[in-house]
Write a protein that holds these residues in place. Structure first.
Motif, PDB file in Angstrom:
ATOM      1  N   LEU A 154      26.541 -62.252  82.346  1.00  0.00           N
ATOM      2  CA  LEU A 154      26.334 -63.476  81.309  1.00  0.00           C
ATOM      3  C   LEU A 154      25.276 -64.498  81.371  1.00  0.00           C
ATOM      4  N   LEU A 155      25.378 -64.722  82.640  1.00  0.00           N
ATOM      5  CA  LEU A 155      24.307 -65.507  83.465  1.00  0.00           C
ATOM      6  C   LEU A 155      22.957 -65.143  83.248  1.00  0.00           C
ATOM      7  N   ALA A 156      22.757 -63.941  83.577  1.00  0.00           N
ATOM      8  CA  ALA A 156      21.580 -63.234  83.725  1.00  0.00           C
ATOM      9  C   ALA A 156      20.874 -63.222  82.607  1.00  0.00           C
ATOM     10  N   LEU A 157      21.695 -62.940  81.202  1.00  0.00           N
ATOM     11  CA  LEU A 157      21.181 -62.951  79.963  1.00  0.00           C
ATOM     12  C   LEU A 157      20.874 -64.130  79.635  1.00  0.00           C
ATOM     13  N   GLU A 158      21.734 -65.224  79.983  1.00  0.00           N
ATOM     14  CA  GLU A 158      21.071 -66.562  79.713  1.00  0.00           C
ATOM     15  C   GLU A 158      19.930 -66.865  80.039  1.00  0.00           C
ATOM     16  N   LEU A 159      19.605 -66.505  81.354  1.00  0.00           N
ATOM     17  CA  LEU A 159      18.338 -66.697  81.921  1.00  0.00           C
ATOM     18  C   LEU A 159      17.078 -65.760  81.519  1.00  0.00           C
ATOM     19  N   TRP A 160      17.638 -64.726  80.832  1.00  0.00           N
ATOM     20  CA  TRP A 160      16.537 -63.643  80.635  1.00  0.00           C
ATOM     21  C   TRP A 160      15.258 -64.203  79.966  1.00  0.00           C
TER      22      TRP A 160
END
Length: 237
Positions: free
Chosen positions: A57-63
């Motif tokens: 979820l963090l990776a998607l937020e920073l994607w």
């Protein structure tokens, strides 16, 4: 049925209630992944390779497009450092497998099945808990997480704003129930409180997800000090 199969089955069944709650995380992850332009194959593959909901979820937020790989890797590394502390607590359970297999097994560690395994190790049947129990609970989460992410991707077009549904409260409820299961005495509140205070201060003063690691380290240190004082008191008595 062999003891290995029985342990795996017991861990899988014990983890089912938690796995159903993880489905909601998986659905949200799939929704967000679809919104970021990932294909269903990429969405499910990330779940199978990474197997860490908070990190995904963090990776998607920073994607971004194209993805800032170095920044994503660093952020996920910081967020996942807590697993070093968790798997260290399972070393006596996993090391009998041999180091290579123990390392592979530790890759399937998640907050939920870790807490479930620790709770089992503290229970009345602790002597019967083996690595197969841990792997059974891990495979339960692993399968539910991957499948729910794929379903969430297909549902992406039906829910334009998943955050508006208020699904974030599910995470708080799950982790509160895990703490309840791990509670043994008021002495447990010492490391928990220290971890909560340290994480709260860090979240207000430091960027990113450092507060998770700092809270874990301070909580572990407080727990070690508590146990040392208890042992010293017992020796004097």
């Amino acid at each position: 049925m062999s003891s290995l199969s029985l342990g795996f089955r017991a861990g899988f069944l014990a983890c089912l209630p938690l796995a159903f709650s993880v489905v909601i995380f998986g659905l949200v992850y799939g929704l967000l992944a679809a919104g970021k332009g990932l294909s269903v194959a990429e969405t499910v593959l990330m779940s199978l390779i990474v197997f860490a909901g908070s990190s995904q979820l963090l990776a998607l937020e920073l994607w971004t497009q194209p993805p800032a790989v170095a920044m994503l890797a660093l952020a996920v590394l910081i967020l996942n450092l807590r697993y070093l502390l968790q798997t260290a607590a399972l070393k006596d359970l996993l090391l009998p497998l041999g180091l290579p297999r123990a390392l592979i097994a530790s890759a399937f560690n998640a907050d939920e099945n870790w807490a479930l395994t620790i709770q089992a190790l503290r229970g009345p049947n602790a002597a019967c808990v083996r690595a197969s129990y841990f792997m059974g609970s891990a495979m339960c989460l692993y399968s539910f997480w991957a499948v729910s992410g794929g379903i969430g991707w297909f549902a992406g077009g039906l829910v334009p704003d998943p955050q508006a549904l208020g699904l974030g409260i599910v995470g708080t409820a799950v982790f509160t129930s895990l703490l309840y299961g791990l509670y043994r005495s008021p002495a447990d509140l010492i490391p928990w409180s220290a971890a909560a205070i340290a994480a709260g201060i860090a979240s207000l003063t430091l960027p990113g997800a450092w507060y998770i690691l700092i809270g874990g380290l301070i909580g572990a240190l407080a727990g070690a000090v508590r146990d040392s004082l208890k042992a010293a008191k017992g020796a004097v008595a």
